[in-house]
Scaffold this motif. Structure first.
Motif, PDB file in Angstrom:
ATOM      1  N   TRP A 348       0.847  -1.272   0.055  1.00 26.88           N
ATOM      2  CA  TRP A 348      -0.041  -0.008  -0.058  1.00 26.88           C
ATOM      3  C   TRP A 348       0.864   1.182   0.084  1.00 26.88           C
ATOM      4  CZ3 TRP A 348      -0.293   3.900   3.616  1.00 26.88           C
ATOM      5  CH2 TRP A 348      -1.386   4.831   3.599  1.00 26.88           C
ATOM      6  N   ALA A 349       2.049   1.363   1.049  1.00 27.09           N
ATOM      7  CA  ALA A 349       2.731   2.567   0.890  1.00 27.09           C
ATOM      8  C   ALA A 349       3.406   2.751  -0.343  1.00 27.09           C
ATOM      9  CB  ALA A 349       3.684   2.402   2.161  1.00 27.09           C
ATOM     10  N   GLN A 350       3.784   1.800  -1.065  1.00 22.06           N
ATOM     11  CA  GLN A 350       4.499   1.912  -2.341  1.00 22.06           C
ATOM     12  C   GLN A 350       3.444   2.835  -3.640  1.00 22.06           C
ATOM     13  OE1 GLN A 350       4.889  -1.066  -0.741  1.00 22.06           O
ATOM     14  NE2 GLN A 350       6.893  -0.363  -0.064  1.00 22.06           N
ATOM     15  N   GLN A 351       2.190   2.568  -3.271  1.00 24.40           N
ATOM     16  CA  GLN A 351       1.115   3.096  -4.453  1.00 24.40           C
ATOM     17  C   GLN A 351       1.403   4.785  -4.201  1.00 24.40           C
ATOM     18  OE1 GLN A 351       0.061   1.071  -6.473  1.00 24.40           O
ATOM     19  NE2 GLN A 351       0.994  -0.321  -5.169  1.00 24.40           N
ATOM     20  N   PRO A 352       1.200   5.572  -5.471  1.00 26.11           N
ATOM     21  CA  PRO A 352       1.258   6.922  -5.456  1.00 26.11           C
ATOM     22  C   PRO A 352       0.317   7.468  -4.502  1.00 26.11           C
ATOM     23  CG  PRO A 352       1.490   5.968  -7.660  1.00 26.11           C
ATOM     24  CD  PRO A 352       1.163   4.760  -6.818  1.00 26.11           C
ATOM     25  N   GLY A 353       0.911   8.445  -3.863  1.00 20.80           N
ATOM     26  CA  GLY A 353       0.054   9.283  -3.019  1.00 20.80           C
ATOM     27  C   GLY A 353      -0.658   8.779  -1.652  1.00 20.80           C
ATOM     28  N   ASN A 354       0.052   7.562  -1.331  1.00 14.67           N
ATOM     29  CA  ASN A 354      -0.382   6.731   0.167  1.00 14.67           C
ATOM     30  C   ASN A 354       0.654   6.889   0.906  1.00 14.67           C
ATOM     31  OD1 ASN A 354      -2.552   5.725  -1.150  1.00 14.67           O
ATOM     32  ND2 ASN A 354      -1.884   3.821  -1.768  1.00 14.67           N
ATOM     33  N   ALA A 355       1.975   7.204   0.768  1.00 19.66           N
ATOM     34  CA  ALA A 355       3.122   7.105   1.632  1.00 19.66           C
ATOM     35  C   ALA A 355       2.806   8.273   2.638  1.00 19.66           C
ATOM     36  CB  ALA A 355       4.431   7.326   1.042  1.00 19.66           C
ATOM     37  N   TRP A 356       3.042   8.071   3.861  1.00 14.51           N
ATOM     38  CA  TRP A 356       2.914   9.024   4.818  1.00 14.51           C
ATOM     39  C   TRP A 356       3.903  10.177   4.659  1.00 14.51           C
ATOM     40  CZ3 TRP A 356       3.381   5.593   9.855  1.00 14.51           C
ATOM     41  CH2 TRP A 356       2.341   4.575   9.917  1.00 14.51           C
ATOM     42  N   THR A 357       3.589  11.278   5.127  1.00 12.76           N
ATOM     43  CA  THR A 357       4.459  12.509   4.810  1.00 12.76           C
ATOM     44  C   THR A 357       4.970  13.278   6.142  1.00 12.76           C
ATOM     45  OG1 THR A 357       2.674  14.093   4.997  1.00 12.76           O
ATOM     46  CG2 THR A 357       3.290  13.259   2.754  1.00 12.76           C
ATOM     47  N   ALA A 358       5.859  13.858   6.074  1.00 11.91           N
ATOM     48  CA  ALA A 358       6.358  14.469   7.314  1.00 11.91           C
ATOM     49  C   ALA A 358       5.500  14.984   8.368  1.00 11.91           C
ATOM     50  CB  ALA A 358       7.331  15.712   7.070  1.00 11.91           C
ATOM     51  N   PRO A 359       5.723  14.633   9.665  1.00  6.96           N
ATOM     52  CA  PRO A 359       6.983  14.201  10.195  1.00  6.96           C
ATOM     53  C   PRO A 359       7.147  12.647  10.349  1.00  6.96           C
ATOM     54  CG  PRO A 359       5.306  14.387  11.978  1.00  6.96           C
ATOM     55  CD  PRO A 359       4.590  14.946  10.635  1.00  6.96           C
ATOM     56  N   PHE A 360       6.171  11.695   9.751  1.00  9.97           N
ATOM     57  CA  PHE A 360       6.055  10.435   9.723  1.00  9.97           C
ATOM     58  C   PHE A 360       6.853   9.730   8.496  1.00  9.97           C
ATOM     59  CE2 PHE A 360       2.697  11.790  12.307  1.00  9.97           C
ATOM     60  CZ  PHE A 360       3.308  11.290  13.532  1.00  9.97           C
ATOM     61  N   ALA A 361       7.406  10.580   7.587  1.00 10.44           N
ATOM     62  CA  ALA A 361       7.911  10.188   6.424  1.00 10.44           C
ATOM     63  C   ALA A 361       8.967   9.204   6.580  1.00 10.44           C
ATOM     64  CB  ALA A 361       8.554  11.168   5.411  1.00 10.44           C
ATOM     65  N   TRP A 362       9.815   9.180   7.703  1.00 11.72           N
ATOM     66  CA  TRP A 362      10.816   8.067   8.055  1.00 11.72           C
ATOM     67  C   TRP A 362      10.393   6.850   8.266  1.00 11.72           C
ATOM     68  CZ3 TRP A 362      10.885   5.862  12.641  1.00 11.72           C
ATOM     69  CH2 TRP A 362       9.821   6.392  13.576  1.00 11.72           C
ATOM     70  N   VAL A 363       9.287   6.571   8.712  1.00  9.41           N
ATOM     71  CA  VAL A 363       8.767   5.106   8.754  1.00  9.41           C
ATOM     72  C   VAL A 363       8.685   4.333   7.839  1.00  9.41           C
ATOM     73  CG1 VAL A 363       6.736   3.846   9.655  1.00  9.41           C
ATOM     74  CG2 VAL A 363       7.081   6.261  10.542  1.00  9.41           C
ATOM     75  N   PRO A 364       9.260   3.189   7.902  1.00  6.91           N
ATOM     76  CA  PRO A 364       9.539   2.077   6.809  1.00  6.91           C
ATOM     77  C   PRO A 364       8.138   1.765   6.185  1.00  6.91           C
ATOM     78  CG  PRO A 364      10.887   1.526   8.723  1.00  6.91           C
ATOM     79  CD  PRO A 364       9.845   2.551   9.110  1.00  6.91           C
TER      80      PRO A 364
END
Length: 565
Positions: A348-364
């Motif tokens: 899910w996180a690899q799909q465009p627009g799904n990944a968390w942004t700052a401040p949690f962008a560092w989460v795998p």
């Protein structure tokens, strides 16, 4: 019955010193038995060898009966029934791919015909964690993937172990082989417990792991009493990470959550029990005066170790440890999801627009996907409200007004012929419902247990009530959700424990007046025979064999709400 105080309710909060010396399993030391029956029983157990044979034979007989009722003809019905349509197919896919996968249309017919590898590679949205389905898949290793016996084998093993654990917990709580055997017997012959054990769904394994966690909590309590109270009087309270049974309980509750999330209520409830009893014990010890032994500061050591601050910190550490260990155990059940790339929401996180942004962008990304999947599971489970003909409002569970028909096959013979049941129309039906006598008597006994707990504050009664509360009360928060009566299987062992306790009160003690004693023994004996007779009467409807007539079914519809289409 035992030779003295068979079944009498516990009078103190201290657990039995030794199961082999339980008061209800050996002749008393004060005079002859007041009734002939007690005297005969005392003679029957008059030697250590006979007593040992009784202590081994009673649970063995109960477990054997449970195994026979669960394993004989386990492969029937020879097709997927009720929610096996989900969980067996999920287990089949997981055993091949490592995750739940979708199946094409008509997959049930394929699986029933022995074609068990027809799953696709696309993930199936699984609404429950994986462990229960992995447990189901264990049966494939022994009996194969195409045999209904193999689909249900592991769950049937869980059902037998639940009966054994119920016996062992009753023995621990009551110190009586008699009451433990009664508790095990009642659960062994109960219809809900039998049918759940003969069906490859998640509730049987869930019940086992929750009950095993409770058993581990009780063993931790006994371990503490022996180590801290007897071997190290006045010594420092054992660190929570040095308590093997406490760690075991946390692992078992975590694994229960890995079957169904409802296991979390047992984790919360019995963590509270552990911390509450620990705090009480440590505060009580802090008030004791300990004589110096070798070192003159011994008494001061006790006071410092059990001061208010240390007691609070100790309780927090114990609770935190249980939650952390349970969390690790829960995460381990998702090993297949982490190890593969095809599970539901795995990418899910690899799909465009799904990944968390700052401040949690560092989460795998894998953790982001894991969290998202859990949110989706939560939303589904909380919001599930699809009308179903067999759904049962939790407010009615204790009355048992809505059982469930999992499987029905009707055959008819035309031209005035006679079928296998002796009539022209025959039915084979698997009816998921409790033995009504056992269930209703257990609910009545629960009231007695509650009143007795209020009056005596006996921790044993608290364990029974807490088990029922953890399995039942949370469902009252979801009255609009689609739920079923058989969810109550997770707290049925505690209902049965309460019933066994009340039957022990009726049995009385060997020191009771002979007429009172004989009345109690007779009443309990008649009740147990009634329970066995009702189970025998309902058994064909619990296991869909043999074929029965319309008239036979009508005899079992004691309430109008029990009727099904």
């Amino acid at each position: 019955m035992s030779s003295d105080s068979a079944g009498a309710a516990p009078r103190s909060t201290a657990p039995p010193q030794s199961d082999s010396h339980a008061a209800t399993s050996q002749p008393p030391q004060t005079g002859p038995a007041p009734t002939r029956l007690d005297r005969l029983w005392g003679r029957a157990l008059g030697t250590p060898a006979r007593l040992r044979a009784w202590e081994i034979g009673a649970p063995a007989a109960v477990v054997l009966l449970a195994a026979v009722l669960r394993f004989v003809n386990l492969g029937w019905p020879n097709s997927l029934v009720f929610d096996e349509s989900y969980y067996v197919k999920d287990a089949l896919a997981m055993s091949g791919l490592g995750y739940e996968a979708t199946w094409p249309d008509g997959a049930n017919d394929q699986v029933n015909a022995g074609v068990t590898s027809g799953y696709l590679t696309e993930p199936e949205f699984a609404v429950h964690p994986p462990l229960g389905k992995w447990i189901i898949s264990l049966g494939f290793l022994v009996w194969g993937r195409a045999d209904p016996f193999g689909w249900r084998f592991a769950v049937a093993v869980c059902g037998v172990l639940v009966v054994l654990l119920t016996y062992l917990i009753a023995r621990h709580l009551f110190g009586s082989v008699v009451l433990a055997a009664i508790a095990g017997l009642l659960l062994a012959v109960d219809g809900q417990a039998i049918t759940i054990s003969r069906t490859a769904i998640l509730d049987g394994p869930l019940t086992l792991f929750c009950l095993a966690g409770v058993g581990a909590v009780l063993l931790d309590r006994r371990w503490l009493r022996r180590r801290w109270g007897e071997r190290m009087p006045g010594g420092p309270y054992p660190r929570p990470w040095a308590r093997p049974w406490l760690i075991s309980a946390a692992v078992l509750f975590g694994l229960a959550c890995g079957i169904k999330w409802s296991g979390v209520w047992f984790l919360l409830g019995f963590t509270f029990f552990v911390v509450f009893t620990e705090v009480r014990a440590r505060r009580r010890r802090a008030k004791e005066v300990v004589e110096p032994v070798g070192v003159g500061e011994r008494a001061g050591l006790v006071e410092r170790a059990d001061g208010v601050g240390r007691v609070a910190v100790g309780g927090i550490l114990t609770a935190a440890l249980m939650f952390v260990v349970a969390g690790v155990a829960y995460l381990s059940t998702w090993a297949g999801w982490f190890a593969t790339s095809g599970g539901s929401d795995r990418s899910w996180a690899q799909q465009p627009g799904n990944a968390w942004t700052a401040p949690f962008a560092w989460v795998p990304a894998v953790i982001q996907s894991f969290v998202h999947h859990h949110i989706a599971m939560y939303q589904f489970n909380v919001g599930l409200s699809i009308p179903h003909g067999y759904q049962a409002n939790p407010l009615t569970w204790l009355l048992y007004t809505q059982p469930l028909s999992m499987y029905t096959r009707t055959t008819s013979v035309s031209g005035g012929g006679v079928g296998a049941c002796g009539a022209s129309v025959c039915h084979e039906t698997a009816w998921l419902m409790a033995n009504p006598v056992i269930w209703w008597a257990s609910v009545a006994a629960l009231v007695v247990v509650l009143v007795r707990f209020v009056l005596r504050r006996d921790w044993r009664l608290g364990v029974i009530l807490l088990g029922v509360a953890a399995g039942y009360l949370p469902w009252l928060l979801f009255l609009n959700r689609t739920v079923f009566q058989f969810y109550s299987i997770v707290f049925e062992p505690y209902l049965v424990l309460g019933l066994a306790l009340v039957l022990g009160m009726i049995l009385g003690r060997r020191t009771d007046p002979p007429r009172v004693r004989m009345f109690g023994v007779g009443a309990v004996g008649v009740f147990l025979l009634l329970c066995l007779a009702v189970s025998a009467f309902f058994y064909p409807l619990w296991v869909a064999a043999p074929a029965v007539t319309d008239g036979f079914i009508d005899l079992h519809l004691w309430l109008t709400s029990w009727r099904w289409e």
